[in-house]
Design a protein around this motif. Structure first.
Motif, PDB file in Angstrom:
ATOM      1  N   ALA A   1       0.837  -1.208   0.000  1.00 23.30           N
ATOM      2  CA  ALA A   1       0.000   0.000   0.000  1.00 23.30           C
ATOM      3  C   ALA A   1       0.868   1.253   0.000  1.00 23.30           C
ATOM      4  O   ALA A   1       0.549   2.246  -0.671  1.00 23.30           O
ATOM      5  CB  ALA A   1      -0.927  -0.011   1.216  1.00 23.30           C
ATOM      6  N   MET A   2       1.995   1.211   0.717  1.00 27.22           N
ATOM      7  CA  MET A   2       2.912   2.357   0.725  1.00 27.22           C
ATOM      8  C   MET A   2       3.588   2.506  -0.627  1.00 27.22           C
ATOM      9  O   MET A   2       3.857   3.626  -1.087  1.00 27.22           O
ATOM     10  CB  MET A   2       3.925   2.194   1.848  1.00 27.22           C
ATOM     11  CG  MET A   2       3.280   2.202   3.230  1.00 27.22           C
ATOM     12  SD  MET A   2       4.414   1.812   4.582  1.00 27.22           S
ATOM     13  CE  MET A   2       5.309   3.344   4.699  1.00 27.22           C
ATOM     14  N   TYR A   3       3.883   1.389  -1.284  1.00 27.64           N
ATOM     15  CA  TYR A   3       4.418   1.472  -2.652  1.00 27.64           C
ATOM     16  C   TYR A   3       3.396   2.134  -3.577  1.00 27.64           C
ATOM     17  O   TYR A   3       3.747   2.997  -4.395  1.00 27.64           O
ATOM     18  CB  TYR A   3       4.762   0.078  -3.166  1.00 27.64           C
ATOM     19  CG  TYR A   3       4.744  -0.015  -4.674  1.00 27.64           C
ATOM     20  CD1 TYR A   3       5.760   0.544  -5.437  1.00 27.64           C
ATOM     21  CD2 TYR A   3       3.680  -0.633  -5.343  1.00 27.64           C
ATOM     22  CE1 TYR A   3       5.721   0.485  -6.815  1.00 27.64           C
ATOM     23  CE2 TYR A   3       3.642  -0.693  -6.721  1.00 27.64           C
ATOM     24  CZ  TYR A   3       4.673  -0.138  -7.453  1.00 27.64           C
ATOM     25  OH  TYR A   3       4.638  -0.187  -8.825  1.00 27.64           O
ATOM     26  N   GLN A   4       2.125   1.748  -3.444  1.00 28.25           N
ATOM     27  CA  GLN A   4       1.093   2.350  -4.289  1.00 28.25           C
ATOM     28  C   GLN A   4       1.004   3.855  -4.067  1.00 28.25           C
ATOM     29  O   GLN A   4       0.750   4.616  -5.004  1.00 28.25           O
ATOM     30  CB  GLN A   4      -0.262   1.698  -3.999  1.00 28.25           C
ATOM     31  CG  GLN A   4      -0.393   0.284  -4.532  1.00 28.25           C
ATOM     32  CD  GLN A   4      -1.764  -0.293  -4.246  1.00 28.25           C
ATOM     33  OE1 GLN A   4      -2.197  -0.366  -3.100  1.00 28.25           O
ATOM     34  NE2 GLN A   4      -2.467  -0.689  -5.281  1.00 28.25           N
ATOM     35  N   PHE A   5       1.244   4.296  -2.837  1.00 31.58           N
ATOM     36  CA  PHE A   5       1.231   5.733  -2.562  1.00 31.58           C
ATOM     37  C   PHE A   5       2.294   6.456  -3.383  1.00 31.58           C
ATOM     38  O   PHE A   5       2.060   7.557  -3.885  1.00 31.58           O
ATOM     39  CB  PHE A   5       1.471   5.969  -1.068  1.00 31.58           C
ATOM     40  CG  PHE A   5       1.607   7.422  -0.701  1.00 31.58           C
ATOM     41  CD1 PHE A   5       0.485   8.205  -0.509  1.00 31.58           C
ATOM     42  CD2 PHE A   5       2.858   8.010  -0.545  1.00 31.58           C
ATOM     43  CE1 PHE A   5       0.595   9.546  -0.175  1.00 31.58           C
ATOM     44  CE2 PHE A   5       2.978   9.347  -0.219  1.00 31.58           C
ATOM     45  CZ  PHE A   5       1.848  10.120  -0.028  1.00 31.58           C
ATOM     46  N   THR A   6       3.465   5.832  -3.548  1.00 30.38           N
ATOM     47  CA  THR A   6       4.519   6.476  -4.342  1.00 30.38           C
ATOM     48  C   THR A   6       4.137   6.581  -5.802  1.00 30.38           C
ATOM     49  O   THR A   6       4.733   7.364  -6.542  1.00 30.38           O
ATOM     50  CB  THR A   6       5.845   5.697  -4.232  1.00 30.38           C
ATOM     51  OG1 THR A   6       5.713   4.410  -4.868  1.00 30.38           O
ATOM     52  CG2 THR A   6       6.249   5.504  -2.787  1.00 30.38           C
ATOM     53  N   LYS A   7       3.151   5.797  -6.251  1.00 27.21           N
ATOM     54  CA  LYS A   7       2.674   5.855  -7.629  1.00 27.21           C
ATOM     55  C   LYS A   7       1.417   6.707  -7.769  1.00 27.21           C
ATOM     56  O   LYS A   7       0.870   6.840  -8.865  1.00 27.21           O
ATOM     57  CB  LYS A   7       2.358   4.446  -8.130  1.00 27.21           C
ATOM     58  CG  LYS A   7       3.547   3.501  -8.151  1.00 27.21           C
ATOM     59  CD  LYS A   7       4.510   3.870  -9.247  1.00 27.21           C
ATOM     60  CE  LYS A   7       3.918   3.683 -10.602  1.00 27.21           C
ATOM     61  NZ  LYS A   7       4.823   4.154 -11.684  1.00 27.21           N
ATOM     62  N   GLY A   8       0.929   7.281  -6.636  1.00 25.27           N
ATOM     63  CA  GLY A   8      -0.299   8.055  -6.697  1.00 25.27           C
ATOM     64  C   GLY A   8      -1.534   7.182  -6.790  1.00 25.27           C
ATOM     65  O   GLY A   8      -2.553   7.614  -7.322  1.00 25.27           O
ATOM     66  N   GLU A   9      -1.459   5.954  -6.273  1.00 27.66           N
ATOM     67  CA  GLU A   9      -2.557   5.004  -6.393  1.00 27.66           C
ATOM     68  C   GLU A   9      -2.885   4.436  -5.023  1.00 27.66           C
ATOM     69  O   GLU A   9      -2.222   4.731  -4.028  1.00 27.66           O
ATOM     70  CB  GLU A   9      -2.181   3.866  -7.353  1.00 27.66           C
ATOM     71  CG  GLU A   9      -1.821   4.329  -8.754  1.00 27.66           C
ATOM     72  CD  GLU A   9      -1.138   3.236  -9.563  1.00 27.66           C
ATOM     73  OE1 GLU A   9      -0.852   2.162  -8.982  1.00 27.66           O
ATOM     74  OE2 GLU A   9      -0.869   3.460 -10.745  1.00 27.66           O
ATOM     75  N   GLY A  10      -3.909   3.580  -4.987  1.00 27.49           N
ATOM     76  CA  GLY A  10      -4.231   2.842  -3.774  1.00 27.49           C
ATOM     77  C   GLY A  10      -5.048   3.657  -2.781  1.00 27.49           C
ATOM     78  O   GLY A  10      -5.537   4.740  -3.060  1.00 27.49           O
ATOM     79  N   ARG A  11      -5.176   3.109  -1.563  1.00 31.30           N
ATOM     80  CA  ARG A  11      -6.051   3.703  -0.556  1.00 31.30           C
ATOM     81  C   ARG A  11      -5.361   4.765   0.285  1.00 31.30           C
ATOM     82  O   ARG A  11      -6.012   5.462   1.056  1.00 31.30           O
ATOM     83  CB  ARG A  11      -6.586   2.601   0.372  1.00 31.30           C
ATOM     84  CG  ARG A  11      -5.500   1.796   1.053  1.00 31.30           C
ATOM     85  CD  ARG A  11      -6.077   0.617   1.836  1.00 31.30           C
ATOM     86  NE  ARG A  11      -5.031  -0.220   2.389  1.00 31.30           N
ATOM     87  CZ  ARG A  11      -4.384   0.051   3.500  1.00 31.30           C
ATOM     88  NH1 ARG A  11      -4.675   1.132   4.179  1.00 31.30           N
ATOM     89  NH2 ARG A  11      -3.440  -0.758   3.943  1.00 31.30           N
TER      90      ARG A  11
END
Length: 719
Positions: free
Chosen positions: A577-587
């Motif tokens: 989920a933290m990786y997705q944050f770096t891509k501007g995605e996820g919750r």
């Protein structure tokens, strides 16, 4: 010395040399000032050449050419110094030209080294993919996937640096799109391969896996094409260009308008320009077919576009006829007719542009509800496997019929969304948006049907955990693609909105954008530059998460209530989920969400540490126990470092982004040591046949909206 770091030093040295050479013309007439300029140029060239010689030592294939180029650059620098010490400064222009030519040759050779490194990294990933595709058992797959993860991290680093160096907007967008495909496809590669290994006779599972492999190879082909574009010996790439390049209706219209204005300015058009007009008209008509042939274009829009296309053809025919008369007879009276034909063609082109934009906007407004319906259909698919596992065979037949109905509806929604993306590409006003729309269309067309395929695999194997996980991942990808398409539609709707109150001035504060408003209007994520800066750390953390998932998968069958497995998977999910944050995605939408997630990650690591510490008392003394304790003793230190980093106060956007980067780094370090602890722990359990700790209830998921001490920091970075 690494060639990429050398290239960074070149970026500093080359402007320095150019500016020093230019300073000669502005230097004072005094001889001492001129001599200082010459000495400074020679010194800068010497440092520049030293880096080039280091690259030559590290790269035998360009050593000879680089040494010669460095020798020429050094000689040119000394020539500049000699000219500056002369009384009249004669020969300065010749010496400066020689120096800049020599420096350019060195830079070109250094760029060739960087390109070669990137292509080698791409080939390494390709070989890793080939090995992954050919594995026959899970243990071999884990080793191959670990190797693939390392290769992917290196490729991600090199492509990020190359993208920053590219000047062409389209090329930058294409590299970003290819990187996005590779990173998003990595998790699908893991789950689809696991499903294929668990169910080797399943045709649908193999189709899922083969599709992911194919799409990842296409993305690497695009990287290869962009990297080699413009290099000596690779100018002619018509087949590759046809694969990746595609014109738009808006581009053809504006090109046509430019040609008409040129004909008006020249007072006519010769044979070559008339042929160019005809070619542009054919391209325009062909591209408008995407609008008129679409089943979702309204009758009014279709008729207007067809009428305006015919009008443009008529006006251009008039223009060509007048131009031929002027060329053959030179009749002065036809100049007024030429002016009239040019004005008519320009007016028709402007009207057709407005008609195309209106047709695309009309469909773009439907994209948000379409995407929501498609997302719900995919969620329904995700529940079918669970229902089949619980229901009797007769009910299972009804669920099969329901699967077929949902699949039909999903394909209809998919076709409509793809049509909208195609039209949005035609009206995109920047090359970045054109590339984004094209890849949104491609990814939806390729990955969209795979959601249904993954659901069929689960329906055929309702008790399979691997098939269940695979479907969840494909549903997540489907949601990402729909979000991309909806975001693209919003951007293009904003850009094509002609209302005057939409105009913004960069010199004035904007609501929620570094202005006086402290509360953001919506959940804002990292911008593209900030995402690029932490992309490498995020991808490394994603790879660790995937490796931990693969490791725990091996032990899942041993004990379904294994507390170490469950907690390790929880941490892996949080890291992803933290990786997705770096891509501007996820919750995780804001920095407050990220910091809260990091707090829970540290708490979960501390719980896992206590469980493994209790487990270590069962391990007999020896090398295995020593290795386990060595890894385990590092956990509290990393947990403490992460907690300190999260609680560190910051002021200002730059400082808060630095904190985000530090939190990602500390989480990555903690994830790395946890992965080693879990692996060593299971090795001990297997070696000594020990009982693993039983699962206890846990509630680790954070309430991402709760108040925290990071509110002010979040408003600074996101506001």
């Amino acid at each position: 010395m690494d060639a990429l770091s050398d290239d960074d030093e070149y970026t500093c040295r080359e402007p320095q040399i150019s500016s020093l050479v230019a300073t000669r013309g502005e230097a004072a007439a005094g001889g001492a000032a001129v001599q200082r300029v010459g000495a400074a140029v020679a010194c800068a060239v010497e440092r520049f050449v030293a880096v080039g010689e280091t690259i030559a030592d590290d790269n035998p294939d360009v050593r000879h050419s680089m040494v010669l180029a460095c020798k020429e650059a050094r000689a040119a620098g000394r020539a500049i110094e000699r000219v500056c010490t002369g009384s009249d400064g004669s020969g300065m222009v010749t010496a400066a030209r020689g120096l800049l030519a020599a420096v350019t040759r060195v830079l070109l050779l250094a760029d060739m080294v960087v390109v070669r490194q990137l292509l080698l990294a791409k080939d390494k990933v390709a070989r890793s993919l080939d090995r992954l595709e050919s594995v026959s058992n899970f243990a071999e797959f884990v080793r191959a996937f670990t190797e693939f993860g390392g290769s992917m991290v290196e490729l991600a680093r090199l492509t990020a640096e190359r993208r920053a160096d590219l000047r062409d907007e389209r090329r930058r967008a294409q590299v970003a799109a290819a990187r996005n495909v590779l990173e998003r496809s990595t998790l699908m590669l893991l789950t689809s391969s696991k499903t294929c290994l668990r169910h080797p006779g399943s045709a649908s599972a193999r189709e899922n896996r083969d599709t992911v492999f194919c799409q990842m190879r296409r993305a690497m082909d695009l990287i290869h094409y962009v990297v080699r574009d413009g290099l000596p010996g690779h100018e002619e790439q018509s087949q590759e260009a046809a694969q990746w390049e595609a014109g738009t209706a808006l581009g053809a219209l504006r090109g046509l308008s430019t040609q008409v204005r040129a004909a008006r300015a020249r007072g006519g058009a010769d044979g070559a320009r008339r042929r160019a007009l005809a070619s542009t008209l054919r391209a325009l008509v062909e591209r408008t077919h995407d609008f008129t042939d679409s089943a979702y274009t309204s009758h009014e829009h279709r008729q207007r576009i067809l009428a305006l296309a015919e009008r443009i053809a008529y006006e251009l025919e008039r223009l060509v006829s007048v131009a031929v008369s002027l060329e053959e007879q030179g009749v002065s009276g036809t100049l007024a007719a030429l002016e009239s034909a040019c004005a008519g063609a320009t007016s028709a082109a402007a009207e057709l542009e407005r008609a195309l934009v209106a047709a695309a906007r009309d469909q773009a407004r439907d994209l948000a509800p379409l995407a929501e319906q498609a997302r719900k259909l995919a969620s329904d698919l995700a529940h079918i496997g669970n229902l089949r596992r619980k229901l009797a065979s007769s009910c299972g037949e009804r669920e099969s019929e329901r699967l077929h109905n949902i699949a039909s509806q999903l394909h209809e929604q998919l076709d409509h969304i793809i049509e909208v993306c195609k039209l949005l590409r035609h009206i995109a006003m920047s090359e970045t948006l054109q590339v984004s729309a094209k890849f949104a269309e491609i990814n939806l067309r390729i990955y969209g049907p795979q959601v249904v395929t993954a659901a069929r695999t689960l329906a055929a194997h309702p008790g399979s955990a691997a098939a269940r996980e695979n479907l969840d991942v494909f549903v997540d990808m489907w949601a990402w693609l729909l979000a991309d398409a909806a975001r693209l539609a919003r951007e293009l709707l904003d850009l094509t909105d002609e209302r005057p109150d939409k105009q913004q001035y960069s010199s004035l504060p904007r609501p929620g954008k570094h202005g006086t408003t402290s509360k953001p209007l919506k959940a804002v994520r990292l911008d593209s530059d900030e995402q690029a800066k932490i992309a490498k750390s995020g991808l490394e953390m994603k790879m660790m998460s995937s490796e931990m998932d693969a490791e725990t998968e091996k032990w899942q069958g041993a004990d379904e209530n294994n507390d170490i497995v469950k907690r390790a998977k929880n941490m892996s999910s949080m890291a992803f989920a933290m990786y997705q944050f770096t891509k501007g995605e996820g919750r995780l939408n804001t920095t407050q969400d990220l910091f809260t997630q990091a707090e829970y990650f540290a708490e979960e690591a501390n719980r896992l540490y206590k469980i493994v510490r209790q487990f270590s008392y069962q391990v007999p003394a020896g090398t295995a126990k020593k290795e386990l304790l060595e890894h385990l003793d590092k956990v509290p230190t990393y947990v403490q470092q992460l907690q300190f980093t999260v609680k560190e106060p910051t002021v200002g956007r730059a400082a808060t982004f630095s904190k985000v980067d530090n939190v990602i780094q500390e989480t990555k370090h903690l994830m790395n040591v946890i992965s080693k602890v879990v692996t060593t722990c299971f090795d001990c359990a297997n070696k000594y046949s020990l009982c693993m700790p039983e699962r206890v209830p846990m509630y680790w998921k954070p309430n991402l909206r709760k108040a925290s001490t990071f509110k002010s920091e979040n408003s600074v970075l996101n506001g």
